[in-house]
Design an enzyme around this catalytic site. Structure first.
Site, PDB file in Angstrom:
ATOM      1  N   GLY A 100       8.678 -51.032  51.408  1.00 51.57           N
ATOM      2  CA  GLY A 100       7.219 -51.021  50.540  1.00 51.57           C
ATOM      3  C   GLY A 100       7.372 -49.329  50.417  1.00 51.57           C
ATOM      4  NE  ARG A 103      10.600 -40.416  49.832  1.00 49.46           N
ATOM      5  CZ  ARG A 103      11.519 -39.686  49.480  1.00 49.46           C
ATOM      6  NH1 ARG A 103      11.217 -38.295  49.966  1.00 49.46           N
ATOM      7  NH2 ARG A 103      12.710 -39.808  49.389  1.00 49.46           N
ATOM      8  CE  LYS A 123      10.871 -40.380  45.522  1.00 54.77           C
ATOM      9  NZ  LYS A 123      12.008 -40.423  44.333  1.00 54.77           N
ATOM     10  NE  ARG A 193       9.930 -49.905  43.999  1.00 58.84           N
ATOM     11  CZ  ARG A 193      10.407 -48.497  44.115  1.00 58.84           C
ATOM     12  NH1 ARG A 193      11.644 -48.506  44.219  1.00 58.84           N
ATOM     13  NH2 ARG A 193       9.775 -47.576  43.858  1.00 58.84           N
ATOM     14  CG  ASP A 262      15.283 -50.618  48.060  1.00 56.98           C
ATOM     15  OD1 ASP A 262      16.274 -51.026  48.168  1.00 56.98           O
ATOM     16  OD2 ASP A 262      14.804 -49.504  48.387  1.00 56.98           O
ATOM     17  CG  ASN A 263      16.758 -47.454  45.160  1.00 56.80           C
ATOM     18  OD1 ASN A 263      15.280 -47.239  45.681  1.00 56.80           O
ATOM     19  ND2 ASN A 263      17.475 -47.012  46.044  1.00 56.80           N
TER      20      ASN A 263
HETATM   21  P1  AMP Z   1      14.869 -44.719  49.258  1.00 52.23           P
HETATM   22  O1  AMP Z   1      16.330 -44.759  49.962  1.00 52.23           O
HETATM   23  O2  AMP Z   1      14.376 -43.435  48.980  1.00 52.23           O
HETATM   24  O3  AMP Z   1      14.979 -45.496  48.211  1.00 52.23           O
HETATM   25  O4  AMP Z   1      13.766 -45.306  50.449  1.00 52.23           O
HETATM   26  C1  AMP Z   1      13.905 -46.301  51.048  1.00 52.23           C
HETATM   27  C2  AMP Z   1      12.543 -46.685  51.681  1.00 52.23           C
HETATM   28  O5  AMP Z   1      12.471 -45.783  52.696  1.00 52.23           O
HETATM   29  C3  AMP Z   1      11.564 -46.756  51.037  1.00 52.23           C
HETATM   30  O6  AMP Z   1      10.693 -47.790  51.229  1.00 52.23           O
HETATM   31  C4  AMP Z   1      10.839 -45.647  51.109  1.00 52.23           C
HETATM   32  O7  AMP Z   1       9.417 -45.653  50.842  1.00 52.23           O
HETATM   33  C5  AMP Z   1      11.254 -45.190  52.561  1.00 52.23           C
HETATM   34  N1  AMP Z   1      11.306 -43.747  52.783  1.00 52.23           N
HETATM   35  C6  AMP Z   1      12.143 -42.982  52.323  1.00 52.23           C
HETATM   36  N2  AMP Z   1      11.777 -41.741  52.688  1.00 52.23           N
HETATM   37  C7  AMP Z   1      10.368 -41.844  53.469  1.00 52.23           C
HETATM   38  C8  AMP Z   1       9.768 -40.881  54.283  1.00 52.23           C
HETATM   39  N3  AMP Z   1       9.962 -39.572  54.215  1.00 52.23           N
HETATM   40  N4  AMP Z   1       8.752 -41.436  55.014  1.00 52.23           N
HETATM   41  C9  AMP Z   1       8.448 -42.578  54.741  1.00 52.23           C
HETATM   42  N5  AMP Z   1       8.970 -43.525  54.158  1.00 52.23           N
HETATM   43  C10 AMP Z   1      10.088 -43.255  53.642  1.00 52.23           C
HETATM   44 MG    MG Z   2      13.834 -46.314  46.615  1.00 53.32          MG
END
Ligand code: AMP
Ligand code: MG
Length: 486
Positions: A100, A103, A123, A193, A262-263
């Site tokens: 979800g 951030r 973001k 996604r 998710d990406n």
């Molecule tokens: P990502 O690897 O950037 O695609 O992120 C994977 C998951 O981790 C996603 O659900 C993001 O919302 C969550 N996420 C990444 N960084 C943070 C953060 N600093 N605080 C909270 N959730 C995060």
């Molecule tokens: Mg992501």
């Protein structure tokens, strides 16, 4: 609806009513299970770092009226915003997890004067119910990196989310070290996604899955609404866009770095710029991400990973593909198997253009492969080899073969050269130039990034052929690594 709502102490007049925001909220009309309403957490001292004026103009927004850091920090909401965090799941390095927007907060969908719909998402705006142990925040360096690389991708003609603004928050974020906090405003066709469908499927409520599929179909593939088998046609169209997208990445040496499900966006846009980078010397095994220890997301693996991700999407869609599960699986398998052929078609078409070829010949794939083999052996710079193909390879055994092939087509040498100039960028975001821009920005000097962005906005224009921006990293520089702690 939080029309004109102010979440911080800043006065409601801090934003101009003339900025041109025109929000709708079609995602918020979907079943409640798919999102949760949440407001951004105000920050201490929002400051504008970069405002993307051409993008503002494209969106029909007034850049001068828009130039308010409080809005881009989440301290005041633009009129008509109705913020929410989206729920999704995902396979991260092949492991399934419920995720979800941890951030990120969606302010809503801005409708342009031409009637196009774009998600406007902050973001780094503070925690949401999906933050788990994260702080919901982002650091300046990675947000500027996303700004630079997503804008470069756009200028290269590759479908991508874009960055409207980056602001600093006046607050620190803690990663391995203390960093300056920032918020990026991301503009996307949508943030739906593969993982959004996995989330809906994992909940086991067919009506939620159906509503999400109908929404995505109407939003991104409106021509298929009346198809005989809308769900199958939808899935095939998603595959087609991904095949085209990944081929475009391969044509410019782009490595996404973290192709978790998710990406991967259903719109077919490149999304989630984390540890991505452009390859220098050609090697299919190239990996930049420090956490990708087994090279799952290496340059050469991207097509196969895209297909793997699409198989996860097909699994999520099974209940909608056929009432009989066995038949649904058969249909899904047959569709997923078509990915390799779809990708190859897009890849070959783009590679022919890179070689100046307008026509098709059965020997083209072999011709291209032998060039790539030679590039790998000699560790040739990917971008510059193609850009200067006509002169750089003059000594090779490959060169006369290619020249003979060019002579087979009716187009002139000039026409071929023109096609090559349009298909082989002179300027990509070279890792050392991006780092140089980010280091200066950290020190408060934005001029280095400004010059880099100007060059990257015209990637096919090399009126300065000796430009420092076209050179690979100097000999002896450290092996480049990207980090996921964004
Ligand atoms: P990502 O690897 O950037 O695609 O992120 C994977 C998951 O981790 C996603 O659900 C993001 O919302 C969550 N996420 C990444 N960084 C943070 C953060 N600093 N605080 C909270 N959730 C995060
Ligand atoms: Mg992501």
């Amino acid at each position: 609806m939080a029309s004109g709502a102010t979440v911080a102490s800043s006065p409601a007049t801090a934003f101009s009513p003339h900025a041109g925001w025109n929000f709708d909220h079609s995602y918020a009309r979907l079943p409640q299970a798919l999102f949760a309403r949440i407001e951004p957490t105000p920050v201490r001292e929002p400051k504008m770092v970069v405002l993307n004026r051409p993008l503002a103009e494209f969106l029909g927004l007034n850049a001068d009226a828009l130039n308010d850091p409080a809005v881009f920090a989440g301290n005041s909401l633009p009129p008509g915003a109705d913020p929410l965090a989206q729920a999704y799941a995902g396979h991260q390095y092949a492991h399934f997890t419920m995720l979800g927007d941890g951030r990120a907060i969606l302010l809503g969908e801005h409708i342009t004067p031409r009637g196009e719909r774009f998600d406007i998402q902050l973001k780094g705006p503070g925690p949401t119910m999906f933050s788990r142990r994260g702080d919901g925040r982002a650091a300046l360096g990675p947000m500027l990196r996303e700004h630079i690389i997503s804008e470069a991708m756009h200028a290269l003609g590759i479908p991508t989310t874009r960055s409207l603004a980056v602001v600093t928050t006046g607050e620190d974020v803690w990663r391995a070290e203390r960093l300056r906090g920032a918020v990026l405003t991301r503009v996307a066709a949508s943030h739906i996604r593969v993982g959004t469908f996995e989330y809906a499927a994992a909940r086991g409520e067919k009506d939620v899955l159906q509503a999400l599929a109908d929404h995505t179909l109407r939003r991104h593939y409106p021509d298929l609404v009346d198809a005989e088998k809308p769900c199958l046609s939808f899935f095939e169209a998603v595959m087609e866009r991904q095949a085209a997208l990944i081929a475009k990445w391969m044509h410019v040496g782009f490595i996404h770095g973290v192709m978790n499900t998710d990406n991967m966006a259903l719109s077919g846009e490149t999304i989630d710029y984390g540890p991505c980078a452009f390859m220098d010397a050609y090697d299919p095994a190239t990996v930049f991400s420090s956490i990708d220890r087994h090279g799952r997301y290496a340059y050469g693996s991207q097509p196969r990973i895209a297909q793997w991700n699409l198989a996860r999407l097909a699994e999520a869609l099974l209940p909608l593909l056929h009432d009989d599960e066995k038949q649904a699986i058969e249909t899904a398998n047959a569709a997923v198997a078509s990915f390799a052929g779809r990708f190859q078609r897009h890849w070959l078409a783009g590679m022919r253009a890179k070689l100046g070829l307008f026509t098709e010949d059965s020997g083209d794939a072999a011709l291209i492969q032998s060039l790539l083999d030679w590039m790998q052996e000699t560790e040739a710079d990917f971008t510059n080899t193609f850009r200067h193909l006509a002169d750089a390879t003059a000594g090779t055994e490959w060169h006369p073969r290619w020249q003979a092939r060019l002579r087979q087509q009716p187009q002139s040498a000039d026409e071929a050269a023109g096609l090559m100039r349009r298909s082989n960028p002179a300027f990509i975001p070279r890792n050392h130039k991006v780092e140089e821009a980010l280091a200066a920005a950290e020190q408060g000097d934005l001029s280095v990034m400004g010059r880099l962005l100007a060059v990257l906005a015209k990637p096919y224009d090399d009126s300065e052929p000796q430009s420092e921006y076209a050179a690979p990293a100097p000999e002896g520089s450290d092996v480049y690594q990207t980090f996921c702690g964004t």
